[in-house]
Design a protein around this motif. Structure first.
Motif, PDB file in Angstrom:
ATOM      1  N   GLY A 191     -43.467  60.737  -3.577  1.00  0.00           N
ATOM      2  CA  GLY A 191     -44.582  59.825  -3.798  1.00  0.00           C
ATOM      3  C   GLY A 191     -44.559  59.162  -5.152  1.00  0.00           C
ATOM      4  O   GLY A 191     -45.563  58.674  -5.632  1.00  0.00           O
ATOM      5  N   GLY A 192     -43.398  59.117  -5.777  1.00  0.00           N
ATOM      6  CA  GLY A 192     -43.271  58.477  -7.078  1.00  0.00           C
ATOM      7  C   GLY A 192     -43.328  56.970  -6.977  1.00  0.00           C
ATOM      8  O   GLY A 192     -43.638  56.398  -5.941  1.00  0.00           O
ATOM      9  N   GLU A 193     -43.022  56.338  -8.079  1.00  0.00           N
ATOM     10  CA  GLU A 193     -43.057  54.882  -8.132  1.00  0.00           C
ATOM     11  C   GLU A 193     -41.775  54.312  -7.550  1.00  0.00           C
ATOM     12  O   GLU A 193     -40.698  54.503  -8.094  1.00  0.00           O
ATOM     13  CB  GLU A 193     -43.240  54.422  -9.572  1.00  0.00           C
ATOM     14  N   CYS A 194     -41.872  53.622  -6.431  1.00  0.00           N
ATOM     15  CA  CYS A 194     -40.717  53.054  -5.756  1.00  0.00           C
ATOM     16  C   CYS A 194     -41.009  51.618  -5.359  1.00  0.00           C
ATOM     17  O   CYS A 194     -42.154  51.229  -5.182  1.00  0.00           O
ATOM     18  CB  CYS A 194     -40.383  53.836  -4.487  1.00  0.00           C
ATOM     19  N   VAL A 195     -39.951  50.873  -5.198  1.00  0.00           N
ATOM     20  CA  VAL A 195     -40.072  49.531  -4.649  1.00  0.00           C
ATOM     21  C   VAL A 195     -39.260  49.477  -3.369  1.00  0.00           C
ATOM     22  O   VAL A 195     -38.350  50.276  -3.154  1.00  0.00           O
ATOM     23  CB  VAL A 195     -39.595  48.438  -5.629  1.00  0.00           C
ATOM     24  N   GLU A 196     -39.612  48.547  -2.515  1.00  0.00           N
ATOM     25  CA  GLU A 196     -38.864  48.297  -1.293  1.00  0.00           C
ATOM     26  C   GLU A 196     -38.301  46.889  -1.382  1.00  0.00           C
ATOM     27  O   GLU A 196     -38.902  45.995  -1.979  1.00  0.00           O
ATOM     28  CB  GLU A 196     -39.769  48.418  -0.071  1.00  0.00           C
ATOM     29  N   VAL A 197     -37.150  46.697  -0.767  1.00  0.00           N
ATOM     30  CA  VAL A 197     -36.447  45.424  -0.819  1.00  0.00           C
ATOM     31  C   VAL A 197     -36.146  44.968   0.599  1.00  0.00           C
ATOM     32  O   VAL A 197     -35.844  45.789   1.468  1.00  0.00           O
ATOM     33  CB  VAL A 197     -35.127  45.580  -1.619  1.00  0.00           C
ATOM     34  N   ALA A 198     -36.235  43.665   0.835  1.00  0.00           N
ATOM     35  CA  ALA A 198     -35.880  43.081   2.125  1.00  0.00           C
ATOM     36  C   ALA A 198     -35.071  41.816   1.873  1.00  0.00           C
ATOM     37  O   ALA A 198     -35.463  40.962   1.069  1.00  0.00           O
ATOM     38  CB  ALA A 198     -37.128  42.746   2.937  1.00  0.00           C
ATOM     39  N   ALA A 199     -33.936  41.710   2.534  1.00  0.00           N
ATOM     40  CA  ALA A 199     -33.085  40.528   2.403  1.00  0.00           C
ATOM     41  C   ALA A 199     -33.381  39.562   3.538  1.00  0.00           C
ATOM     42  O   ALA A 199     -33.158  39.870   4.699  1.00  0.00           O
ATOM     43  CB  ALA A 199     -31.621  40.945   2.420  1.00  0.00           C
ATOM     44  N   GLY A 200     -33.902  38.413   3.185  1.00  0.00           N
ATOM     45  CA  GLY A 200     -34.137  37.360   4.163  1.00  0.00           C
ATOM     46  C   GLY A 200     -32.970  36.383   4.158  1.00  0.00           C
ATOM     47  O   GLY A 200     -31.988  36.579   3.448  1.00  0.00           O
ATOM     48  N   ALA A 201     -33.077  35.333   4.930  1.00  0.00           N
ATOM     49  CA  ALA A 201     -32.003  34.349   5.031  1.00  0.00           C
ATOM     50  C   ALA A 201     -31.777  33.612   3.713  1.00  0.00           C
ATOM     51  O   ALA A 201     -30.643  33.298   3.368  1.00  0.00           O
ATOM     52  CB  ALA A 201     -32.324  33.351   6.139  1.00  0.00           C
ATOM     53  N   THR A 202     -32.844  33.369   2.972  1.00  0.00           N
ATOM     54  CA  THR A 202     -32.707  32.580   1.743  1.00  0.00           C
ATOM     55  C   THR A 202     -33.157  33.306   0.488  1.00  0.00           C
ATOM     56  O   THR A 202     -32.801  32.876  -0.606  1.00  0.00           O
ATOM     57  CB  THR A 202     -33.503  31.267   1.855  1.00  0.00           C
ATOM     58  N   VAL A 203     -33.952  34.346   0.616  1.00  0.00           N
ATOM     59  CA  VAL A 203     -34.466  35.047  -0.560  1.00  0.00           C
ATOM     60  C   VAL A 203     -34.422  36.556  -0.371  1.00  0.00           C
ATOM     61  O   VAL A 203     -34.353  37.054   0.745  1.00  0.00           O
ATOM     62  CB  VAL A 203     -35.925  34.640  -0.892  1.00  0.00           C
ATOM     63  N   ILE A 204     -34.491  37.248  -1.486  1.00  0.00           N
ATOM     64  CA  ILE A 204     -34.629  38.701  -1.504  1.00  0.00           C
ATOM     65  C   ILE A 204     -36.065  38.975  -1.928  1.00  0.00           C
ATOM     66  O   ILE A 204     -36.531  38.461  -2.946  1.00  0.00           O
ATOM     67  CB  ILE A 204     -33.655  39.350  -2.516  1.00  0.00           C
ATOM     68  N   ARG A 205     -36.777  39.767  -1.154  1.00  0.00           N
ATOM     69  CA  ARG A 205     -38.179  40.083  -1.464  1.00  0.00           C
ATOM     70  C   ARG A 205     -38.283  41.524  -1.944  1.00  0.00           C
ATOM     71  O   ARG A 205     -37.554  42.394  -1.477  1.00  0.00           O
ATOM     72  CB  ARG A 205     -39.049  39.872  -0.246  1.00  0.00           C
ATOM     73  N   VAL A 206     -39.235  41.749  -2.845  1.00  0.00           N
ATOM     74  CA  VAL A 206     -39.460  43.074  -3.423  1.00  0.00           C
ATOM     75  C   VAL A 206     -40.957  43.353  -3.371  1.00  0.00           C
ATOM     76  O   VAL A 206     -41.771  42.471  -3.670  1.00  0.00           O
ATOM     77  CB  VAL A 206     -38.966  43.129  -4.889  1.00  0.00           C
ATOM     78  N   ARG A 207     -41.319  44.587  -2.989  1.00  0.00           N
ATOM     79  CA  ARG A 207     -42.733  44.969  -2.952  1.00  0.00           C
ATOM     80  C   ARG A 207     -42.874  46.421  -3.397  1.00  0.00           C
ATOM     81  O   ARG A 207     -41.920  47.201  -3.393  1.00  0.00           O
ATOM     82  CB  ARG A 207     -43.321  44.795  -1.558  1.00  0.00           C
ATOM     83  N   ASP A 208     -44.079  46.796  -3.753  1.00  0.00           N
ATOM     84  CA  ASP A 208     -44.423  48.168  -4.111  1.00  0.00           C
ATOM     85  C   ASP A 208     -44.502  48.983  -2.825  1.00  0.00           C
ATOM     86  O   ASP A 208     -45.205  48.601  -1.885  1.00  0.00           O
ATOM     87  CB  ASP A 208     -45.762  48.181  -4.838  1.00  0.00           C
ATOM     88  N   SER A 209     -43.805  50.106  -2.780  1.00  0.00           N
ATOM     89  CA  SER A 209     -43.786  50.903  -1.550  1.00  0.00           C
ATOM     90  C   SER A 209     -45.137  51.510  -1.212  1.00  0.00           C
ATOM     91  O   SER A 209     -45.395  51.852  -0.062  1.00  0.00           O
ATOM     92  CB  SER A 209     -42.726  52.006  -1.641  1.00  0.00           C
ATOM     93  N   LYS A 210     -46.017  51.645  -2.209  1.00  0.00           N
ATOM     94  CA  LYS A 210     -47.344  52.218  -1.952  1.00  0.00           C
ATOM     95  C   LYS A 210     -48.381  51.145  -1.622  1.00  0.00           C
ATOM     96  O   LYS A 210     -49.458  51.454  -1.152  1.00  0.00           O
ATOM     97  CB  LYS A 210     -47.796  53.022  -3.173  1.00  0.00           C
ATOM     98  N   GLU A 211     -48.071  49.881  -1.897  1.00  0.00           N
ATOM     99  CA  GLU A 211     -48.987  48.766  -1.646  1.00  0.00           C
ATOM    100  C   GLU A 211     -48.290  47.729  -0.773  1.00  0.00           C
ATOM    101  O   GLU A 211     -48.101  46.588  -1.177  1.00  0.00           O
ATOM    102  CB  GLU A 211     -49.420  48.132  -2.974  1.00  0.00           C
ATOM    103  N   ARG A 212     -47.899  48.134   0.407  1.00  0.00           N
ATOM    104  CA  ARG A 212     -47.084  47.276   1.275  1.00  0.00           C
ATOM    105  C   ARG A 212     -47.752  45.953   1.624  1.00  0.00           C
ATOM    106  O   ARG A 212     -47.086  44.963   1.879  1.00  0.00           O
ATOM    107  CB  ARG A 212     -46.703  48.029   2.534  1.00  0.00           C
ATOM    108  N   GLY A 213     -49.055  45.917   1.636  1.00  0.00           N
ATOM    109  CA  GLY A 213     -49.754  44.677   1.928  1.00  0.00           C
ATOM    110  C   GLY A 213     -50.069  43.871   0.694  1.00  0.00           C
ATOM    111  O   GLY A 213     -50.626  42.788   0.779  1.00  0.00           O
ATOM    112  N   GLY A 214     -49.686  44.387  -0.459  1.00  0.00           N
ATOM    113  CA  GLY A 214     -49.980  43.726  -1.726  1.00  0.00           C
ATOM    114  C   GLY A 214     -48.999  42.615  -2.049  1.00  0.00           C
ATOM    115  O   GLY A 214     -48.254  42.149  -1.190  1.00  0.00           O
ATOM    116  N   PRO A 215     -49.006  42.199  -3.299  1.00  0.00           N
ATOM    117  CA  PRO A 215     -48.130  41.093  -3.717  1.00  0.00           C
ATOM    118  C   PRO A 215     -46.655  41.432  -3.562  1.00  0.00           C
ATOM    119  O   PRO A 215     -46.269  42.598  -3.598  1.00  0.00           O
ATOM    120  CB  PRO A 215     -48.474  40.896  -5.189  1.00  0.00           C
ATOM    121  N   ARG A 216     -45.871  40.391  -3.391  1.00  0.00           N
ATOM    122  CA  ARG A 216     -44.414  40.524  -3.269  1.00  0.00           C
ATOM    123  C   ARG A 216     -43.760  39.539  -4.220  1.00  0.00           C
ATOM    124  O   ARG A 216     -44.281  38.455  -4.450  1.00  0.00           O
ATOM    125  CB  ARG A 216     -43.973  40.212  -1.847  1.00  0.00           C
TER     126      ARG A 216
END
Length: 66
Positions: free
Chosen positions: A21-46
């Motif tokens: 449950g530490g501080e982590c980020v999640e990454v997603a590779a789209g067709a044109t961009v790489i997105r990053v979000r907070d793993s604990k705030e998945r609906g939050g800012p990216r």
């Protein structure tokens, strides 16, 4: 404007991330961009990076800093 929807992206955490449950980020590779979000705030800012900016960032992670 980029119209990729986050629900269509495959988000993942680093294999170095634990399940404690530490501080982590999640990454997603789209067709044109790489997105990053907070793993604990998945609906939050990216953050969104161009592929070249993300590649430069990742390459820099492996370099020693003084």
């Amino acid at each position: 404007m980029n119209t990729e929807q986050s629900t269509q992206l495959n988000w993942f955490k680093s294999t170095h991330s634990g399940d404690e449950g530490g501080e982590c980020v999640e990454v997603a590779a789209g067709a044109t961009v790489i997105r990053v979000r907070d793993s604990k705030e998945r609906g939050g800012p990216r953050l969104a990076f161009t592929r070249s900016a993300w590649s430069g960032f990742v390459a820099d992670l492996g370099r020693d800093r003084i």
